[in-house]
Scaffold this active site. Structure first.
Site, short mmCIF file in Angstrom:
data_model
loop_
_atom_site.label_atom_id
_atom_site.label_comp_id
_atom_site.label_asym_id
_atom_site.label_seq_id
_atom_site.Cartn_x
_atom_site.Cartn_y
_atom_site.Cartn_z
N ARG A 90 2.52 40.49 12.83
CA ARG A 90 3.58 41.23 12.11
C ARG A 90 3.85 40.60 10.75
NH1 ARG A 90 6.12 44.79 15.76
NH2 ARG A 90 5.59 44.25 17.91
N LEU A 143 4.02 37.45 23.98
CA LEU A 143 3.94 38.65 23.16
C LEU A 143 5.38 39.05 22.86
CD1 LEU A 143 1.20 40.88 24.91
CD2 LEU A 143 0.96 39.57 22.80
N ASP A 144 5.61 39.59 21.66
CA ASP A 144 6.97 40.01 21.30
C ASP A 144 7.46 41.11 22.24
OD1 ASP A 144 6.68 38.43 19.04
OD2 ASP A 144 6.03 40.12 17.80
N TYR A 145 8.77 41.25 22.27
CA TYR A 145 9.42 42.32 23.05
C TYR A 145 8.77 43.68 22.75
CZ TYR A 145 13.52 45.06 24.57
OH TYR A 145 14.38 45.94 25.20
#
Ligand code: URA
Length: 268
Positions: free
Chosen positions: A192, A104-106
């Site tokens: 995103r 998962l992204d930051y």
């Protein structure tokens, strides 16, 4: 008995066979204190001392399966050159090293699985199994049906068209709308980028479901162990999901097309 090192490492459960090969070629494996970088090298786990990054390889380590509610501001890598917090920093008292299943992204929050069972992780991540992941996305302003329809049908990204997705409006607020996006693919920053492709600006992104597993009420930064049934279901689900998720998905897509592409209402 002498066995190939990559087989010994993946059988110990820390990672897949291919990733074990990378550990060897990266010089992270030592046998009796000597770094081994040649693929195909053999060792005897009952006699030889095998280390990964200097730590002894646990041959019969207990298998651990963890569901973490990842907060924003943590990275899913196991090391960070910029010294940012790691998801594994949140796993207090976990008796063995575990690895994230995917990433998962930051700035993405929500459901993250971690395990020391490399085969299980591999199975879950294999594109063939197409496990559905569902996200809730808070977007700036109002969404219009056309944007949801485009995301549902597939949008062109720099690495190709996205597969059809299930996209719904969940909640409408004064400043922001919430949408849900369920995808089978696992491309980098996919949700995103899908939002960007239809000019939606993401304010918050949270994964709320991974196959059969819901995030539930677990609080951000907390984790729990999966039950045996959940572990089995999730791995078994990957086979069934090839059929049931797809048929549900196709029903949705067809319904979407038949209704002129109006994507609204809540899935489940
Ligand atoms: N899609 C994204 O854009 N980011 C994530 O972290 C997960 C899915």
């Amino acid at each position: 008995m002498l066995e190939r090192l990559q087989k010994i490492i993946s059988a110990a459960g820390i990672t897949s066979r291919r990733a074990s090969e990378a550990l060897i070629t990266n010089g992270q494996i030592a046998v009796n204190g000597i770094v081994v970088t040649e693929l195909g090298s053999k060792a005897d786990p009952s006699i030889d001392s095998i280390t990964v990054d200097g730590k002894p390889l646990k041959i019969n380590a207990e298998r651990l399966y963890i569901l973490l509610n990842k907060p924003t501001g943590y990275i899913t890598a196991l090391k960070d050159s910029q010294g940012r917090p790691l998801v594994t920093d949140l796993l207090k008292d976990v008796p063995d090293r575990v690895y994230p299943v995917g990433r998962l992204d930051y700035n993405t929050e929500g459901l993250l699985l971690l395990t020391n069972d490399g085969e299980w992780a591999n199975r879950l991540m294999h594109p063939r199994h197409e496990i559905e992941k569902e996200y809730h996305v808070r977007v700036r302003g109002k969404v219009i049906d056309q944007q949801l329809k485009r995301m549902a049908e597939g949008v062109e990204l720099e690495d190709g068209m996205t597969a059809p997705a299930v996209v719904n409006l969940v909640k409408s607020g004064e400043q922001n709308d919430w949408i849900s996006v369920a995808i089978h693919e696992g491309r980098n920053r996919q949700v995103r980028r899908m939002c960007e492709a239809v000019s939606l600006s993401v304010v918050r992104l949270k994964r709320i479901r991974y196959g059969t597993l819901d995030l539930g009420t677990i609080r951000a930064g907390n984790f729990r162990y999966l039950t045996e049934t959940e572990v089995r279901q999730l791995a078994g689900h990957s086979d069934k999901s090839d059929r049931s998720d797809k048929s549900e998905h196709f029903k949705k897509t067809t319904a979407l097309k038949q209704s002129g592409g109006k994507a609204s209402g809540r899935r489940k």
